[in-house]
Structures are given as structure tokens and as C-alpha cells.
Enzyme design. Structure first.
Site, PDB file in Angstrom:
ATOM      1  N   SER A 166       0.729  -1.263  -0.043  1.00 36.10           N
ATOM      2  CA  SER A 166       0.029   0.015   0.061  1.00 36.10           C
ATOM      3  C   SER A 166       0.978   1.208  -0.016  1.00 36.10           C
ATOM      4  CB  SER A 166      -0.965  -0.012   1.037  1.00 36.10           C
ATOM      5  OG  SER A 166      -2.113   0.942   1.003  1.00 36.10           O
ATOM      6  N   HIS A 189      -8.102  -4.691  -1.312  1.00 36.60           N
ATOM      7  CA  HIS A 189      -6.846  -4.092  -1.129  1.00 36.60           C
ATOM      8  C   HIS A 189      -6.571  -4.778   0.442  1.00 36.60           C
ATOM      9  CE1 HIS A 189      -4.087  -0.608  -0.895  1.00 36.60           C
ATOM     10  NE2 HIS A 189      -4.437  -0.300   0.421  1.00 36.60           N
ATOM     11  N   ASP A 230      -9.936  -4.234  -5.644  1.00 38.73           N
ATOM     12  CA  ASP A 230      -9.128  -2.942  -4.890  1.00 38.73           C
ATOM     13  C   ASP A 230      -9.727  -1.734  -5.706  1.00 38.73           C
ATOM     14  OD1 ASP A 230      -7.532  -1.286  -3.568  1.00 38.73           O
ATOM     15  OD2 ASP A 230      -5.731  -2.321  -3.841  1.00 38.73           O
TER      16      ASP A 230
END
Length: 317
Positions: free
Chosen positions: A157, A285, A255
Site C-alpha cells: 500500500s 486491498h 481493490d
């Protein structure tokens, strides 16, 4: 394919909470409260905390080495791991399990960086801390346990974003010792128009991370001086991606950030950077951090190991 049924079951079990102001201190405490006790974590032969001196100050680093037959300080290839958390969450403990799995899967020494967080530490504190740890490794070599071979930047991320930004900054300074970059569902475009990518619309709700929540989660970073137009914040805006290290980019089907990560991979390929982009079906995600106990997503660690050890790929064969 649909969202993985186990992920769907867990998401459905979460209580519905009305949106409100985010409290970094309370949210960090909540994350820390979920960390398993040391005896309940994935076993790794050698784990040690140390403090690395850098130009930005002392940076806490947790070092992992899975080779039980080797001395704790034996030289090996190195991974610098950068955790996610939208620049204001996460730390050495919350992502300890990811670092442990990376060490076991790859056989490399993993240096997990406890970089400073927004809003207390303004942009570019996180980038400076990670850069400083890489510079320390380059300067210390065998003294730090790095054999001078593989030096990979791995992040999930926002940590993936920091990884590629640091690789770019070092390249711009003529330092091309980083051999790989591995980006798990990176946030590479913080120019937050929700219509800018189809995945932002298709995956807007119901998959854990929601499109409407991305801007509030990044607000602490913006308030700390991060400009979405700056390539150090949105690396997809960098005009020249040539010369960067070979990349592995893993994205999740559900995501909202899927398309920006995949576009960044294509731009790297177009710039001549050897790049593998792999979309994990049925995943949202954070699947490496939260769902690697599912075999389908634990495979990300094996894929990372294969990428880091594929000399033929690096040679272009």
C-alpha cells in the site's frame, strides 16, 4: 470471480460504523491491540531490534533472518520492508507477520523500517527515514549483514509507494544498487478524483477499502505537506521511469487502487523496466497483510521469492 468467500464472510461480520473524524492515536492503539503475542507469531530463527543512525535521525529497524543454520549476523541478500498504513498507521509490530513471512519465503535478511508517521512528522519524513536505512546498508555492507547482492525494496500500500519513490530518488542521485522493487497494491496516484480509474468506481463499496474513504485516510499526509502532484507523493506522475529497478507489482481484483497500480506497471514496462504485474483474483486491498493465511494469497510470498531469485529475468532471458 467474486470476492473470496472467506474475505466476504469476515467483512460481513464487521459492525457498521458511521463515518467520523479519524483519531490517529486511538486507531494506532487499536491496531497494536490486535498484534499476537511473540510466542504466537510465525517462527523465524533470528529477530532483533536495532536503531540505525541516518541523516534524518535514528530510525528503529527490526531485522529478521530465517536461516537457523547461519550465524545471526551472517551476510545475506537484503530486503528493506516498508509497511503500509496511509502514512499515519502501521509499525514494526502491526506488520511483523509480513516481515516474518518474507524472511522465511525468500531466505533473505529483512530490515523492517519503523519510519516516522504523519501528522506528527511531516512529509517527507517517511521517505527520508527509509532512504537513510538504505544508505546505511550501502555504507555498512557486511557489517549490517548484507552481502552486497540482492537489495530489494518491498512495501505494501503506502509502503509500496515509498519503496518506488526511494528507488527513484536514489537512481536520480546515480545510486543504482537497489536490485528489485516489490509493490503490493501500491497507492501511486494521490490525485483523488474518484472517476480517474474504472476500479475506483467498480470497487467503490463493499470490498473493505472504499473509494470514499481514501481521501480521509490520506488527509493527514496532505496536511503534513504532501502535494498529490509531486512525484514523491504520486510516483505515477514521474515523467521518466527508465533506469528504475525491475519491479513486481501485485494488485487485487476488488481493490479501488487496482488500476493505478497496473497502469504504473505498464508505464514501467514502456520505459524499459523489467516488470511483472499480477492481479490476484477475488482479493481486495490489503490482502497480503490481512489474508495471507489463505493459501491463494499467501502465494504472494512465494511469488516474491521467485522474483527476487530469478537471475534469468534480470538478465532479460
Amino acid at each position: 470471480m467474486p470476492l473470496h468467500p472467506e474475505i466476504a464472510r469476515i467483512l460481513a461480520s464487521f459492525p457498521h460504523e458511521e463515518p467520523g473524524p479519524l483519531d490517529p492515536v486511538a486507531m494506532r492503539a487499536g491496531e497494536e491491540s490486535q498484534v499476537p503475542a511473540p510466542d504466537d507469531r510465525h517462527p523465524v530463527a533470528h529477530v532483533a531490534d536495532r536503531v540505525v543512525p541516518t541523516a534524518a535521525g535514528d530510525v528503529p529497524v527490526r531485522v529478521y533472518f530465517a536461516d537457523a543454520q547461519a550465524e545471526p549476523d551472517a551476510a545475506a541478500g537484503a530486503i528493506v520492508y516498508i509497511h503500509g498504513g496511509a502514512y499515519f498507521l502501521g509499525g514494526l509490530n502491526t506488520h511483523d507477520h509480513v516481515a516474518r513471512q518474507l524472511a522465511t519465503a525468500t531466505g533473505l535478511r529483512v530490515f523492517s523500517v519503523g519510519y516516522r508517521l504523519a501528522p506528527e512528522h511531516p512529509f517527507p519524513a517517511a521517505i527520508d527515514d527509509v532512504t537513510g536505512v538504505v544508505e546505511w546498508l550501502l555504507g555498512s555492507g557486511h557489517g549490517a549483514g548484507w552481502d552486497g547482492g540482492v537489495l530489494a525494496l518491498v512495501g505494501d500500500s503506502s509502503g509500496g509507494t515509498v519503496a518506488t519513490v526511494v528507488a527513484s530518488a536514489l537512481h536520480d542521485r546515480g545510486i543504482d544498487r537497489v536490485t528489485h522493487q516489490v509493490l503490493y497494491y501500491p497507492s501511486v496516484d494521490l490525485d483523488l478524483n474518484p472517476d480517474r480509474y474504472p476500479s475506483m468506481v467498480e470497487n467503490a463499496t463493499g470490498y473493505g477499502m472504499e473509494t470514499a474513504g481514501i481521501a480521509p485516510f490520506n488527509q493527514f499526509y496532505f496536511d503534513s505537506g504532501a502535494d498529490p502532484q509531486d512525484p514523491r507523493v504520486s510516483p505515477i506522475k514521474r515523467s521518466d521511469l527508465s533506469g528504475l529497478p525491475p519491479a513486481l507489482i501485485l494488485t487485487g481484483e476488488f481493490d479501488p487502487m487496482r488500476d493505478e497500480g497496473e497502469l504504473y506497471g505498464r508505464r514501467l514496462q514502456d520505459a524499459g523496466v523489467r516488470t511483472v504485474v499480477h492481479r490476484y483474483e477475488g482479493a481486495g486491498h490489503g490482502f497480503v497483510q490481512h489474508f495471507s493465511w489463505l493459501p491463494e494469497y499467501g502465494a504472494a510470498f512465494a511469488e516474491t521469492a521467485a522474483f527476487l531469485n530469478d537471475d534469468a529475468f534480470l538478465r532479460g532471458e
